[in-house]
Design a protein around this motif. Structure first.
Motif, PDB file in Angstrom:
ATOM      1  N   UNK A 137       0.833  -1.668   0.291  1.00  0.00           N
ATOM      2  CA  UNK A 137       0.695   0.462   0.031  1.00  0.00           C
ATOM      3  C   UNK A 137       0.915   1.327   0.463  1.00  0.00           C
ATOM      4  N   UNK A 138       1.820   0.806  -0.262  1.00  0.00           N
ATOM      5  CA  UNK A 138       2.802   2.318  -0.347  1.00  0.00           C
ATOM      6  C   UNK A 138       3.427   2.597  -2.041  1.00  0.00           C
ATOM      7  N   UNK A 139       2.755   4.001  -2.849  1.00  0.00           N
ATOM      8  CA  UNK A 139       3.587   4.431  -3.797  1.00  0.00           C
ATOM      9  C   UNK A 139       5.041   3.667  -3.708  1.00  0.00           C
ATOM     10  N   UNK A 140       5.601   3.564  -5.056  1.00  0.00           N
ATOM     11  CA  UNK A 140       6.629   2.961  -5.123  1.00  0.00           C
ATOM     12  C   UNK A 140       7.589   4.549  -4.467  1.00  0.00           C
ATOM     13  N   UNK A 141       7.459   5.500  -4.710  1.00  0.00           N
ATOM     14  CA  UNK A 141       8.211   6.740  -4.705  1.00  0.00           C
ATOM     15  C   UNK A 141       8.339   6.852  -3.370  1.00  0.00           C
ATOM     16  N   UNK A 142       7.928   6.193  -2.481  1.00  0.00           N
ATOM     17  CA  UNK A 142       8.312   6.405  -1.241  1.00  0.00           C
ATOM     18  C   UNK A 142       9.583   5.682  -0.975  1.00  0.00           C
ATOM     19  N   UNK A 143       9.786   4.512  -2.111  1.00  0.00           N
ATOM     20  CA  UNK A 143      11.257   4.209  -1.461  1.00  0.00           C
ATOM     21  C   UNK A 143      12.533   5.471  -1.496  1.00  0.00           C
ATOM     22  N   UNK A 144      12.149   6.501  -2.342  1.00  0.00           N
ATOM     23  CA  UNK A 144      13.123   7.490  -2.068  1.00  0.00           C
ATOM     24  C   UNK A 144      13.788   7.583  -0.499  1.00  0.00           C
ATOM     25  N   UNK A 145      12.914   8.414   0.150  1.00  0.00           N
ATOM     26  CA  UNK A 145      12.452   8.346   1.260  1.00  0.00           C
ATOM     27  C   UNK A 145      13.027   7.512   2.511  1.00  0.00           C
ATOM     28  N   UNK A 146      13.441   7.988   3.332  1.00  0.00           N
ATOM     29  CA  UNK A 146      13.957   7.910   3.974  1.00  0.00           C
ATOM     30  C   UNK A 146      13.294   7.293   6.245  1.00  0.00           C
TER      31      UNK A 146
END
Length: 233
Positions: A137-146
């Motif tokens: 349930x996370x947008x893949x763009x959240x992968x760039x976050x810490x």
């Protein structure tokens, strides 16, 4: 005459004992857990819940008893022998921020188990990480976050994605929603239910909240008196 293979529980714990010096945290506790089932360990602080979880994962070697995972006895294995089994038994901890390295981006945390088990490839590794984030349930763009850039619920979802990257059979859920707000808690529990249905995962669910346990668990082991003795209901 051919006989069908004997059924082995996913997890079988017999007469488990965990001691800390003179204090017995878990005293001859026994239970079984099947694939696709949720077994809750319920009890107050100090009743032996987390000590049981650590012993099941062999992160804290028990002082007595047996722990069988997929029919294999774990307590007699060396750390080297345990290593190939560890991806199949994954923890999800209470503190969503503490379970992820604060210096790493989320995508790197999710990718790490793929690299450890040799399943990371430059061509499709990033796509696999994006798929795992999307599945929780996370947008893949959240992968760039810490981790500190995520909410508690988002961070716990990232931790679940990281656990799924190992393709586990058993998740040991140690108070996975107790640090979350009620509305967020419901979303994470629904996610876990969906993942269990999809992958046939077994859940050892550690929780002190009886209402959550009644809603989420198939069976319950009641722990009390700080000794870790219990009954299965």
């Amino acid at each position: 005459m051919n006989h069908p293979p004997a059924h082995h529980p996913l997890l079988e714990v017999r007469d488990l004992v965990v001691r800390y010096g003179p204090v017995t945290a878990v005293d001859r506790l026994s239970f079984t857990l099947d694939a696709g089932e949720t077994l809750a360990l319920n009890g107050p602080s100090g009743s032996g819940k987390s000590s049981t979880a650590l012993a099941v994962l062999q992160l804290r070697r028990p002082d007595g008893g047996t722990v069988r995972f997929e029919g294999r006895e774990l307590t007699t294995l060396t750390e080297r022998e345990l290593r190939p089994l560890r991806p199949r038994m994954q923890p999800v901890f209470q503190d969503p921020y503490g379970s992820l390295n604060p210096r790493h981006r989320v995508r790197d945390a999710v990718a790490e188990p793929l690299k450890v088990r040799g399943a990371w490839h430059r061509s499709d590794g990033p796509a696999r990480v994006a798929e795992l984030l999307d599945r929780v349930g996370l947008d893949p763009s959240y992968g760039d976050r810490r981790p500190h850039e995520l909410s508690g619920g988002q961070c716990q979802r990232a931790g679940i994605a990281r656990a799924l990257a190992s393709e586990p059979r058993l998740l040991v859920l140690d108070e996975p929603v107790s640090a979350l707000d009620a509305s967020v808690r419901a979303g994470v529990l629904n996610l876990l239910s969906d993942l269990q249905d999809e992958f046939g995962l077994g859940y050892l669910f550690i929780c002190h909240d009886r209402a959550v346990v009644r809603h989420f668990a198939d069976r319950v082991v009641e722990l009390r008196d700080g000794a870790g003795t219990g009954r299965v209901t």
